[in-house]
Design a protein around this motif. Structure first.
Motif, PDB file in Angstrom:
ATOM      1  N   LYS A   1      22.134  -7.166   2.867  1.00 52.27           N
ATOM      2  CA  LYS A   1      22.619  -5.965   2.151  1.00 52.27           C
ATOM      3  C   LYS A   1      21.561  -5.552   1.135  1.00 52.27           C
ATOM      4  N   PHE A   2      21.006  -4.368   1.349  1.00 56.39           N
ATOM      5  CA  PHE A   2      19.895  -3.917   0.514  1.00 56.39           C
ATOM      6  C   PHE A   2      20.338  -2.800  -0.430  1.00 56.39           C
ATOM      7  N   ARG A   3      19.983  -2.934  -1.712  1.00 60.93           N
ATOM      8  CA  ARG A   3      20.253  -1.857  -2.663  1.00 60.93           C
ATOM      9  C   ARG A   3      18.986  -1.634  -3.482  1.00 60.93           C
ATOM     10  N   ILE A   4      18.434  -0.436  -3.383  1.00 59.69           N
ATOM     11  CA  ILE A   4      17.206  -0.135  -4.126  1.00 59.69           C
ATOM     12  C   ILE A   4      17.584   0.261  -5.540  1.00 59.69           C
TER      13      ILE A   4
ATOM     14  N   LEU B   1      16.250   2.138   3.700  1.00 64.98           N
ATOM     15  CA  LEU B   1      16.444   0.684   3.740  1.00 64.98           C
ATOM     16  C   LEU B   1      17.925   0.345   3.560  1.00 64.98           C
ATOM     17  N   GLU B   2      18.570   1.055   2.617  1.00 65.34           N
ATOM     18  CA  GLU B   2      19.977   0.768   2.339  1.00 65.34           C
ATOM     19  C   GLU B   2      20.837   0.982   3.582  1.00 65.34           C
ATOM     20  N   ASP B   3      20.552   2.071   4.316  1.00 68.27           N
ATOM     21  CA  ASP B   3      21.325   2.363   5.527  1.00 68.27           C
ATOM     22  C   ASP B   3      21.082   1.337   6.628  1.00 68.27           C
ATOM     23  N   TRP B   4      19.960   0.643   6.536  1.00 63.65           N
ATOM     24  CA  TRP B   4      19.638  -0.356   7.566  1.00 63.65           C
ATOM     25  C   TRP B   4      20.389  -1.676   7.319  1.00 63.65           C
ATOM     26  N   SER B   5      21.063  -1.779   6.160  1.00 60.11           N
ATOM     27  CA  SER B   5      21.808  -3.002   5.834  1.00 60.11           C
ATOM     28  C   SER B   5      22.734  -3.382   6.988  1.00 60.11           C
TER      29      SER B   5
ATOM     30  N   ASP C   1      16.114   2.466 -19.550  1.00 62.32           N
ATOM     31  CA  ASP C   1      16.969   1.728 -18.601  1.00 62.32           C
ATOM     32  C   ASP C   1      16.505   1.867 -17.151  1.00 62.32           C
ATOM     33  N   SER C   2      15.340   2.513 -16.944  1.00 60.92           N
ATOM     34  CA  SER C   2      14.915   2.778 -15.569  1.00 60.92           C
ATOM     35  C   SER C   2      14.143   1.610 -14.966  1.00 60.92           C
ATOM     36  N   TYR C   3      14.401   1.399 -13.691  1.00 58.45           N
ATOM     37  CA  TYR C   3      13.613   0.405 -12.951  1.00 58.45           C
ATOM     38  C   TYR C   3      12.551   1.090 -12.073  1.00 58.45           C
ATOM     39  N   ASP C   4      12.420   2.408 -12.266  1.00 55.11           N
ATOM     40  CA  ASP C   4      11.417   3.144 -11.497  1.00 55.11           C
ATOM     41  C   ASP C   4      10.005   2.890 -12.034  1.00 55.11           C
ATOM     42  N   PHE C   5       9.027   3.294 -11.243  1.00 54.66           N
ATOM     43  CA  PHE C   5       7.639   3.121 -11.624  1.00 54.66           C
ATOM     44  C   PHE C   5       6.888   4.448 -11.527  1.00 54.66           C
ATOM     45  N   SER C   6       5.753   4.499 -12.239  1.00 57.48           N
ATOM     46  CA  SER C   6       4.826   5.612 -12.089  1.00 57.48           C
ATOM     47  C   SER C   6       3.425   5.064 -12.331  1.00 57.48           C
ATOM     48  N   PHE C   7       2.541   5.285 -11.385  1.00 54.02           N
ATOM     49  CA  PHE C   7       1.182   4.744 -11.527  1.00 54.02           C
ATOM     50  C   PHE C   7       0.095   5.806 -11.517  1.00 54.02           C
TER      51      PHE C   7
ATOM     52  N   GLY D   1       0.806  -1.213   0.000  1.00 55.22           N
ATOM     53  CA  GLY D   1       0.000   0.000   0.000  1.00 55.22           C
ATOM     54  C   GLY D   1       0.838   1.262   0.000  1.00 55.22           C
ATOM     55  N   GLY D   2       2.005   1.199   0.590  1.00 52.28           N
ATOM     56  CA  GLY D   2       2.832   2.393   0.698  1.00 52.28           C
ATOM     57  C   GLY D   2       4.141   2.308  -0.075  1.00 52.28           C
ATOM     58  N   HIS D   3       4.461   1.149  -0.623  1.00 54.53           N
ATOM     59  CA  HIS D   3       5.782   0.971  -1.232  1.00 54.53           C
ATOM     60  C   HIS D   3       5.723   0.174  -2.525  1.00 54.53           C
ATOM     61  N   THR D   4       6.554   0.580  -3.494  1.00 55.45           N
ATOM     62  CA  THR D   4       6.748  -0.208  -4.708  1.00 55.45           C
ATOM     63  C   THR D   4       8.216  -0.072  -5.049  1.00 55.45           C
ATOM     64  N   GLU D   5       8.970  -1.137  -4.830  1.00 53.62           N
ATOM     65  CA  GLU D   5      10.408  -1.050  -4.991  1.00 53.62           C
ATOM     66  C   GLU D   5      10.965  -2.338  -5.561  1.00 53.62           C
ATOM     67  N   ILE D   6      12.057  -2.185  -6.316  1.00 52.19           N
ATOM     68  CA  ILE D   6      12.842  -3.359  -6.705  1.00 52.19           C
ATOM     69  C   ILE D   6      14.148  -3.263  -5.924  1.00 52.19           C
ATOM     70  N   VAL D   7      14.401  -4.273  -5.114  1.00 48.79           N
ATOM     71  CA  VAL D   7      15.567  -4.245  -4.225  1.00 48.79           C
ATOM     72  C   VAL D   7      16.504  -5.389  -4.595  1.00 48.79           C
ATOM     73  N   LEU D   8      17.770  -5.032  -4.742  1.00 43.61           N
ATOM     74  CA  LEU D   8      18.792  -6.046  -5.017  1.00 43.61           C
ATOM     75  C   LEU D   8      19.466  -6.441  -3.711  1.00 43.61           C
ATOM     76  N   LEU D   9      19.506  -7.746  -3.450  1.00 42.69           N
ATOM     77  CA  LEU D   9      20.229  -8.250  -2.278  1.00 42.69           C
ATOM     78  C   LEU D   9      21.438  -9.022  -2.782  1.00 42.69           C
ATOM     79  N   GLU D  10      22.597  -8.372  -2.808  1.00 42.84           N
ATOM     80  CA  GLU D  10      23.795  -9.042  -3.308  1.00 42.84           C
ATOM     81  C   GLU D  10      24.246 -10.122  -2.352  1.00 42.84           C
ATOM     82  N   GLU D  11      24.052  -9.843  -1.070  1.00 37.32           N
ATOM     83  CA  GLU D  11      24.293 -10.871  -0.060  1.00 37.32           C
ATOM     84  C   GLU D  11      23.325 -10.659   1.091  1.00 37.32           C
TER      85      GLU D  11
END
Lengths: 264, 351
Positions: free
Chosen positions: B164-167, B346-350, B218-224, B151-161
């Motif tokens: 470790k979160f990378r949006i 989220l990234e800083d919370w890694s 090349d964007s992984y962003d969204f717009s709805f 409801g509040g978030h739409t993200e593609i997050v890469l977890l290399e390990e």
């Protein structure tokens, strides 16, 4: 339901008390009506950050643990919605986790009670045989105040005349002035607490009759603890699970919905 | 982050019990989880019936409700798990992001428990919780891509390990769930309308084809927000012509557009970063159409897919325990001055 050890009236009672309904964070340890130690802080706008560290510090510097307490006392509001929720949530959770009784106290009554003690110490009130009215104020914006009224004397009387509510200061001050003018038993009227924003309005309400006096003062958890101890010794307890702040009013969203349902 | 103190933590193989609290929006939830993965209880007290009549979550009411239920839900979670307070080794809580007044209740309750029980506190990121809900239903293989839809978030997050979160992509306007609720309102469904739109779209025989917002190539962003407007203007257009709008065809068109964009981008990200697993999570992960499409696309790509059960997709405290486990095993604890944050990186919370 939790079971509590019964305390006889003459045994020693130690209470941890705190209040976050105003700009002050305040916590105290009160034993048998006497303030043992207290903390008052205005540094953090957000009381949720330091509240548990301050309580931890207060307990540890007095060599106390949760198990040593007889009750957890909290200012139940009214006041800042968010502020009151912080102390109430901490009090509910601590009392529940420690299996200790929870005692809620009106934050306005605590403000008034603390002010009355201050006035007595300063010997500000000379009328020995007549009553004093204490009217606590907390600013509630748009000319409104959270307020109530207590009547007291030097023989230990402490009674509520009007309950906690949100009122327009201009009407409230006028009403107090009128009633005091007609009531010969009242020797002094003190508006106490967050008086600064309303000083001019109170002064304007003063006609030829009763004199309205003003004393700015801060919330002090010692008064929360003292009032809670009185309730505790009367055998009163609040139910931890159902205990909630006294907001004094429904939310704006609910008020709008109600108005709409009435076709306003 | 500043309030995380590293210390010598318990060894990773020791048996431990975590109590987790989640109050970031309109659900009061408390869970007891053993060793970060074994859910002993996961009580969720939803306020949805209260907020329904307002057509959405009213923050002040949500905060009031959390105070009313917090100790009741904690007690219920302990009872259902068959454990008692002294058994608890640490307390985790959603620190953010979320509604500040709602977060505060959980954070203050968690800090109170941490003090009363003298156990460590772990401030936890809500989205890390959604992602690690997958760890409660299976093993996560890294690197992985998480598609977070709620409801509040739409993200593609890469977890290399692990941890470790990378949006790599996020919505620039409405979250998917938000768009669903707004479209649902236009189609006269009660709040929250997402599941109704999903159901109507599934049953539809016709489709009003609506635009896809792909953004830059090349964007992984969204717009709805444009898509939501397209639905509204289709409804208006029909009415101007004196016709009644075909709600089911519109629901299908809307759902197809959303699913097409989010799944295509997630699969493209998975390929670009050479990940070994896809994780779907968040409240909208319960959406039937989305689950089906992503499943078939992952199958085509030979990519293993994890999706939590519906109960673990919506906001719940077990997922907070699952994410907090990352910190517990590394001995990364929060101080008693933990602050609820409506916006939290989220990234800083890694780890």
């Amino acid at each position: 339901m939790k079971r509590y050890e019964k305390k006889s009236d003459d045994s020693s009672v130690t209470v941890l008390s705190f209040d976050t309904s105003t700009a002050a964070f305040t916590a105290a340890i009160v034993r048998d009506g006497i303030l043992i130690d207290s903390i008052i802080s205005f540094t953090e706008r957000n009381h949720s950050v330091r509240i548990l560290s301050e309580i931890k510090e207060l307990l540890s510097r007095n060599g106390l643990q949760g198990t040593d307490l007889d009750a957890v006392a909290v200012g139940q509001g009214p006041g800042s919605y968010t502020g009151v929720r912080i102390a109430v949530t901490a009090a509910k959770t601590l009392a529940w986790a420690w299996s200790k009784p929870l005692i809620g106290v009106s934050s306005l009554e605590a403000l008034a009670y603390g002010a009355w003690q201050g006035l007595q110490e300063a010997n500000e009130d000379m009328a020995q045989d007549r009553d004093t009215w204490i009217i606590p104020l907390m600013d509630a914006r748009r000319g409104q105040v959270y307020t109530s009224r207590f009547t007291t004397d030097h023989c230990g009387k402490w009674e509520a005349v009007d309950g906690d509510g949100i009122r327009l200061i201009v009407d409230w001050a006028k009403r107090i002035e009128e009633e005091a003018t007609l009531e010969s038993q009242v020797a002094a009227i003190w508006f106490v607490g967050e008086t600064a924003p309303h000083q001019a309005t109170i002064e304007l309400a003063e006609q030829s009759g009763a004199r309205l006096r003003i004393m700015a003062c801060d919330m002090n958890a010692a008064a929360v603890g003292q009032l809670a101890e009185l309730r505790f010794r009367r055998g009163e307890r609040d139910d931890i699970h159902t205990f909630v702040p006294n907001y004094t009013q429904i939310t704006e969203a609910e008020a709008k919905l109600l108005a709409a349902s009435r076709g306003e | 982050m500043s309030d995380m103190n590293s210390s010598t933590g318990p060894s990773s193989d020791s048996d431990y019990l975590l109590l987790a609290i989640e109050t970031s929006c309109d659900e009061t939830s408390v869970a007891l989880v053993r060793n970060g993965r074994e859910v002993l209880s996961n009580i969720i007290s939803s306020q949805i019936e209260t907020h329904k009549k307002f057509g959405g979550v009213v923050p002040e009411i949500a905060s009031r409700k959390h105070v009313e239920s917090i100790t009741i839900i904690i007690e219920q979670a302990l009872r259902e798990a068959g454990v008692s307070l002294p058994d608890i080794d640490a307390v985790a809580v959603t620190q953010g992001p979320g509604l500040i007044g709602a977060l505060l209740v959980g954070v203050v309750a968690a800090k109170s428990l941490s003090l009363a029980l003298d156990v460590p506190l772990i401030g936890t990121h809500h989205i890390a919780g959604h992602i690690y809900a997958n760890h409660l239903v299976g093993d996560i293989i890294y690197p992985a891509i998480a598609l977070v839809v709620s409801g509040g978030h739409t993200e593609i997050v890469l977890l290399e390990e692990e941890g470790k979160f990378r949006i790599i992509g996020r919505t620039r306007d409405d979250a998917v769930g938000e768009a669903y609720d707004k479209v649902a309102r236009a189609l006269h469904f009660p709040y929250p309308g997402g599941p109704y739109v999903d159901k109507l779209a599934q049953e539809a025989t016709e489709e009003v084809v609506l635009p896809r917002a792909w953004l830059e190539p090349d964007s992984y962003d969204f717009s709805f927000s444009g898509l939501k407007s397209a639905v509204l203007s289709e409804i208006n257009r029909s009415r101007m012509k004196g016709e009644s709008p075909d709600f089911s065809a519109l629901a299908r068109g809307f759902q197809q557009s959303v699913i097409d964009v989010v799944t295509t981008k997630a699969i493209r990200a998975a390929k670009e970063f050479g990940v070994r697993q896809m994780l779907l999570c968040g409240g909208v992960a319960a959406n039937r159409g989305l689950r089906d499409r992503l499943s078939s696309l992952c199958e085509e790509a030979g990519l293993p897919l994890l999706i939590p059960t519906n109960k673990l997709c919506t906001d719940n405290a077990a997922m907070i325990a699952a994410a907090a486990d990352l910190k517990y095993r590394r001995g990364q604890f929060s101080s008693l001055d933990l602050k609820a944050e409506p916006i939290l990186s989220l990234e800083d919370w890694s780890v």
